[in-house]
Scaffold this motif. Sequence first.
Motif, PDB file in Angstrom:
ATOM      1  N   MET A  88       0.847  -1.184   0.000  1.00 31.56           N
ATOM      2  CA  MET A  88       0.000   0.000   0.000  1.00 31.56           C
ATOM      3  C   MET A  88       0.883   1.235   0.000  1.00 31.56           C
ATOM      4  SD  MET A  88      -2.956   1.083   2.667  1.00 31.56           S
ATOM      5  CE  MET A  88      -3.723   2.682   2.535  1.00 31.56           C
ATOM      6  N   GLN A  89       0.563   2.189  -0.881  1.00 29.80           N
ATOM      7  CA  GLN A  89       1.396   3.372  -1.043  1.00 29.80           C
ATOM      8  C   GLN A  89       0.748   4.596  -0.417  1.00 29.80           C
ATOM      9  OE1 GLN A  89       2.361   4.439  -5.068  1.00 29.80           O
ATOM     10  NE2 GLN A  89       3.832   6.002  -4.450  1.00 29.80           N
ATOM     11  N   LEU A  90       1.494   5.261   0.469  1.00 33.19           N
ATOM     12  CA  LEU A  90       1.075   6.512   1.078  1.00 33.19           C
ATOM     13  C   LEU A  90       1.944   7.648   0.535  1.00 33.19           C
ATOM     14  CD1 LEU A  90      -0.066   4.311   3.039  1.00 33.19           C
ATOM     15  CD2 LEU A  90       0.361   5.916   4.891  1.00 33.19           C
ATOM     16  N   VAL A  91       1.348   8.826   0.430  1.00 32.87           N
ATOM     17  CA  VAL A  91       2.107   9.997  -0.007  1.00 32.87           C
ATOM     18  C   VAL A  91       1.958  11.095   1.032  1.00 32.87           C
ATOM     19  CG1 VAL A  91       2.023   9.514  -2.480  1.00 32.87           C
ATOM     20  CG2 VAL A  91       0.136  10.765  -1.419  1.00 32.87           C
ATOM     21  N   THR A  92       2.976  11.945   1.083  1.00 36.82           N
ATOM     22  CA  THR A  92       2.978  13.039   2.043  1.00 36.82           C
ATOM     23  C   THR A  92       3.956  14.097   1.553  1.00 36.82           C
ATOM     24  OG1 THR A  92       3.186  13.575   4.399  1.00 36.82           O
ATOM     25  CG2 THR A  92       4.765  11.992   3.498  1.00 36.82           C
ATOM     26  N   LEU A  93       4.184  15.127   2.372  1.00 40.70           N
ATOM     27  CA  LEU A  93       5.153  16.163   2.044  1.00 40.70           C
ATOM     28  C   LEU A  93       6.111  16.325   3.204  1.00 40.70           C
ATOM     29  CD1 LEU A  93       3.699  19.785   2.405  1.00 40.70           C
ATOM     30  CD2 LEU A  93       2.840  17.810   3.641  1.00 40.70           C
ATOM     31  N   ASP A  94       7.219  16.994   2.943  1.00 39.25           N
ATOM     32  CA  ASP A  94       8.167  17.310   4.016  1.00 39.25           C
ATOM     33  C   ASP A  94       7.556  18.417   4.859  1.00 39.25           C
ATOM     34  OD1 ASP A  94      10.359  17.518   5.597  1.00 39.25           O
ATOM     35  OD2 ASP A  94      11.760  18.071   4.024  1.00 39.25           O
ATOM     36  N   TYR A  95       7.147  18.092   6.086  1.00 39.71           N
ATOM     37  CA  TYR A  95       6.312  18.993   6.894  1.00 39.71           C
ATOM     38  C   TYR A  95       6.708  18.858   8.359  1.00 39.71           C
ATOM     39  CZ  TYR A  95       1.796  21.312   7.990  1.00 39.71           C
ATOM     40  OH  TYR A  95       0.807  22.180   8.399  1.00 39.71           O
ATOM     41  N   PRO A  96       7.926  19.296   8.716  1.00 39.61           N
ATOM     42  CA  PRO A  96       8.398  19.139  10.098  1.00 39.61           C
ATOM     43  C   PRO A  96       7.456  19.808  11.095  1.00 39.61           C
ATOM     44  CG  PRO A  96      10.148  19.928   8.633  1.00 39.61           C
ATOM     45  CD  PRO A  96       8.867  20.034   7.884  1.00 39.61           C
ATOM     46  N   PRO A  97       7.314  19.223  12.297  1.00 43.68           N
ATOM     47  CA  PRO A  97       7.939  17.987  12.768  1.00 43.68           C
ATOM     48  C   PRO A  97       7.066  16.753  12.532  1.00 43.68           C
ATOM     49  CG  PRO A  97       6.842  19.038  14.592  1.00 43.68           C
ATOM     50  CD  PRO A  97       6.568  19.904  13.378  1.00 43.68           C
ATOM     51  N   TYR A  98       5.994  16.920  11.745  1.00 45.80           N
ATOM     52  CA  TYR A  98       5.089  15.799  11.493  1.00 45.80           C
ATOM     53  C   TYR A  98       5.705  14.792  10.525  1.00 45.80           C
ATOM     54  CZ  TYR A  98       1.858  18.954  13.771  1.00 45.80           C
ATOM     55  OH  TYR A  98       1.269  19.798  14.681  1.00 45.80           O
ATOM     56  N   ILE A  99       6.296  15.299   9.465  1.00 48.27           N
ATOM     57  CA  ILE A  99       7.001  14.471   8.489  1.00 48.27           C
ATOM     58  C   ILE A  99       8.317  15.162   8.178  1.00 48.27           C
ATOM     59  CG2 ILE A  99       6.967  13.392   6.208  1.00 48.27           C
ATOM     60  CD1 ILE A  99       3.693  14.666   7.487  1.00 48.27           C
ATOM     61  N   GLU A 100       9.433  14.448   8.352  1.00 47.08           N
ATOM     62  CA  GLU A 100      10.748  15.031   8.096  1.00 47.08           C
ATOM     63  C   GLU A 100      11.562  14.091   7.217  1.00 47.08           C
ATOM     64  OE1 GLU A 100      12.682  17.294  11.272  1.00 47.08           O
ATOM     65  OE2 GLU A 100      11.265  16.316  12.636  1.00 47.08           O
ATOM     66  N   HIS A 101      11.979  14.603   6.076  1.00 50.14           N
ATOM     67  CA  HIS A 101      12.756  13.812   5.110  1.00 50.14           C
ATOM     68  C   HIS A 101      14.130  14.439   4.988  1.00 50.14           C
ATOM     69  CE1 HIS A 101      13.250  12.016   0.853  1.00 50.14           C
ATOM     70  NE2 HIS A 101      13.390  11.064   1.744  1.00 50.14           N
ATOM     71  N   ARG A 102      15.129  13.822   5.599  1.00 51.87           N
ATOM     72  CA  ARG A 102      16.482  14.350   5.608  1.00 51.87           C
ATOM     73  C   ARG A 102      17.468  13.233   5.291  1.00 51.87           C
ATOM     74  NH1 ARG A 102      13.601  18.042   5.891  1.00 51.87           N
ATOM     75  NH2 ARG A 102      13.561  19.819   7.334  1.00 51.87           N
ATOM     76  N   ALA A 137       4.079  12.213  12.879  1.00 45.48           N
ATOM     77  CA  ALA A 137       2.978  11.664  12.081  1.00 45.48           C
ATOM     78  C   ALA A 137       3.390  10.353  11.421  1.00 45.48           C
ATOM     79  CB  ALA A 137       2.516  12.664  11.028  1.00 45.48           C
ATOM     80  N   VAL A 138       4.634  10.284  10.964  1.00 47.23           N
ATOM     81  CA  VAL A 138       5.139   9.049  10.361  1.00 47.23           C
ATOM     82  C   VAL A 138       5.089   7.916  11.383  1.00 47.23           C
ATOM     83  CG1 VAL A 138       7.179   7.927   9.369  1.00 47.23           C
ATOM     84  CG2 VAL A 138       6.586  10.265   8.693  1.00 47.23           C
ATOM     85  N   GLU A 139       5.548   8.189  12.600  1.00 50.49           N
ATOM     86  CA  GLU A 139       5.541   7.147  13.636  1.00 50.49           C
ATOM     87  C   GLU A 139       4.126   6.684  13.957  1.00 50.49           C
ATOM     88  OE1 GLU A 139       7.810   7.658  17.127  1.00 50.49           O
ATOM     89  OE2 GLU A 139       9.677   8.125  16.052  1.00 50.49           O
ATOM     90  N   LEU A 140       3.198   7.632  14.031  1.00 44.90           N
ATOM     91  CA  LEU A 140       1.821   7.268  14.345  1.00 44.90           C
ATOM     92  C   LEU A 140       1.213   6.414  13.241  1.00 44.90           C
ATOM     93  CD1 LEU A 140      -0.719   7.486  16.090  1.00 44.90           C
ATOM     94  CD2 LEU A 140      -1.221   9.663  14.943  1.00 44.90           C
ATOM     95  N   VAL A 141       1.361   6.836  12.005  1.00 45.89           N
ATOM     96  CA  VAL A 141       0.784   6.092  10.879  1.00 45.89           C
ATOM     97  C   VAL A 141       1.423   4.714  10.758  1.00 45.89           C
ATOM     98  CG1 VAL A 141       0.670   6.053   8.356  1.00 45.89           C
ATOM     99  CG2 VAL A 141       0.019   8.120   9.603  1.00 45.89           C
ATOM    100  N   GLU A 142       2.739   4.640  10.902  1.00 46.46           N
ATOM    101  CA  GLU A 142       3.411   3.343  10.811  1.00 46.46           C
ATOM    102  C   GLU A 142       2.953   2.403  11.924  1.00 46.46           C
ATOM    103  OE1 GLU A 142       7.649   4.412   8.604  1.00 46.46           O
ATOM    104  OE2 GLU A 142       7.559   4.381  10.804  1.00 46.46           O
ATOM    105  N   THR A 143       2.749   2.928  13.125  1.00 44.85           N
ATOM    106  CA  THR A 143       2.288   2.117  14.249  1.00 44.85           C
ATOM    107  C   THR A 143       0.904   1.527  13.977  1.00 44.85           C
ATOM    108  OG1 THR A 143       3.580   3.400  15.853  1.00 44.85           O
ATOM    109  CG2 THR A 143       1.687   2.169  16.706  1.00 44.85           C
ATOM    110  N   GLN A 200      -0.705  -4.345   7.813  1.00 45.86           N
ATOM    111  CA  GLN A 200      -0.796  -3.826   6.450  1.00 45.86           C
ATOM    112  C   GLN A 200       0.541  -3.198   6.058  1.00 45.86           C
ATOM    113  OE1 GLN A 200      -3.302  -3.653   3.845  1.00 45.86           O
ATOM    114  NE2 GLN A 200      -1.383  -3.017   2.882  1.00 45.86           N
ATOM    115  N   PRO A 201       1.306  -3.834   5.170  1.00 44.90           N
ATOM    116  CA  PRO A 201       2.574  -3.238   4.730  1.00 44.90           C
ATOM    117  C   PRO A 201       2.322  -1.925   3.977  1.00 44.90           C
ATOM    118  CG  PRO A 201       2.425  -5.567   4.113  1.00 44.90           C
ATOM    119  CD  PRO A 201       1.059  -5.155   4.557  1.00 44.90           C
ATOM    120  N   ILE A 202       3.202  -0.947   4.204  1.00 50.03           N
ATOM    121  CA  ILE A 202       3.052   0.343   3.542  1.00 50.03           C
ATOM    122  C   ILE A 202       4.409   0.834   3.055  1.00 50.03           C
ATOM    123  CG2 ILE A 202       1.017   1.045   4.862  1.00 50.03           C
ATOM    124  CD1 ILE A 202       2.909   2.852   6.530  1.00 50.03           C
ATOM    125  N   THR A 203       4.359   1.694   2.050  1.00 47.13           N
ATOM    126  CA  THR A 203       5.496   2.512   1.663  1.00 47.13           C
ATOM    127  C   THR A 203       5.042   3.966   1.753  1.00 47.13           C
ATOM    128  OG1 THR A 203       4.921   2.460  -0.688  1.00 47.13           O
ATOM    129  CG2 THR A 203       6.417   0.748   0.123  1.00 47.13           C
TER     130      THR A 203
END
Length: 238
Positions: free
Chosen positions: A1-15, A23-29, A36-39
């Motif tokens: 399952m594919q999820l999309v998001t944006l770089d939006y600190p501190p909810y989503i951080e891509h570095r 938010a990444v931790e919550l959704v992954e949990t 349900q496997p996700i990317t």
Amino acid sequence: MQLVTLDYPPYIEHREDQLRGVAVELVETIFAELEQPITIEVMPWARALNSIEYGRADAIFTVFKNPTRERFADYSQQVLFTQNISLVARADAEIHSDDFITSDVSMLAICVVNQVSYGVRFDKLLMDESFRQVFKRNGAEECAHLVRAGRADLWVNNDFGARSIMVTEHLEKVLKVLSPPIEATSSYIAFSKRRQQQKLRDQFDQVLRQMKQDGRYEALIDNYFESLRQQPASNKKG
């Protein structure tokens, strides 16, 4: 399952090819509990929304709710986060936020991230073309530097994210977050209607509701921000 998001600190951080954020931790949990496997792919917000609208991805987070998006996205019932939306100005600016929504803003130039919603009242100001000029950029960091350079009077962002960017971009002495916030807005996960994920959306809601009831939701958030405070200053990303 594919999820999309944006770089939006501190909810989503891509570095440096690392993806983290509360938010990444919550959704992954939640998806791990559902087995349900996700990317998760980070991309410009306009392209992320387009991917949901045309069924190229299954779900998007964290996303504000508005009538346009509800036509192509099935929103969760449970709120992921309530976000304070704040204005950021140069430190020497004489701009106030307490009556901003009802004030005459026709002389102001602002910067926003392309196709990001900032809540019903602020979005209406944008729709009504109330501002002298609106800069639309793909990233909030670009907005921060437009304000620093004096090209824009204000930048609009969630409070936590603005403060994080000001630290990472070394702008804490140049910019200030105005108080109070102009709006508190609920953000969600939303599923592409074209992918017909209503059952999974309901299962996601059930787990998130249970996490809020048994204390795991608050504990996850507290633990995430505590881990940031404990990082050495040189390693902090925001």
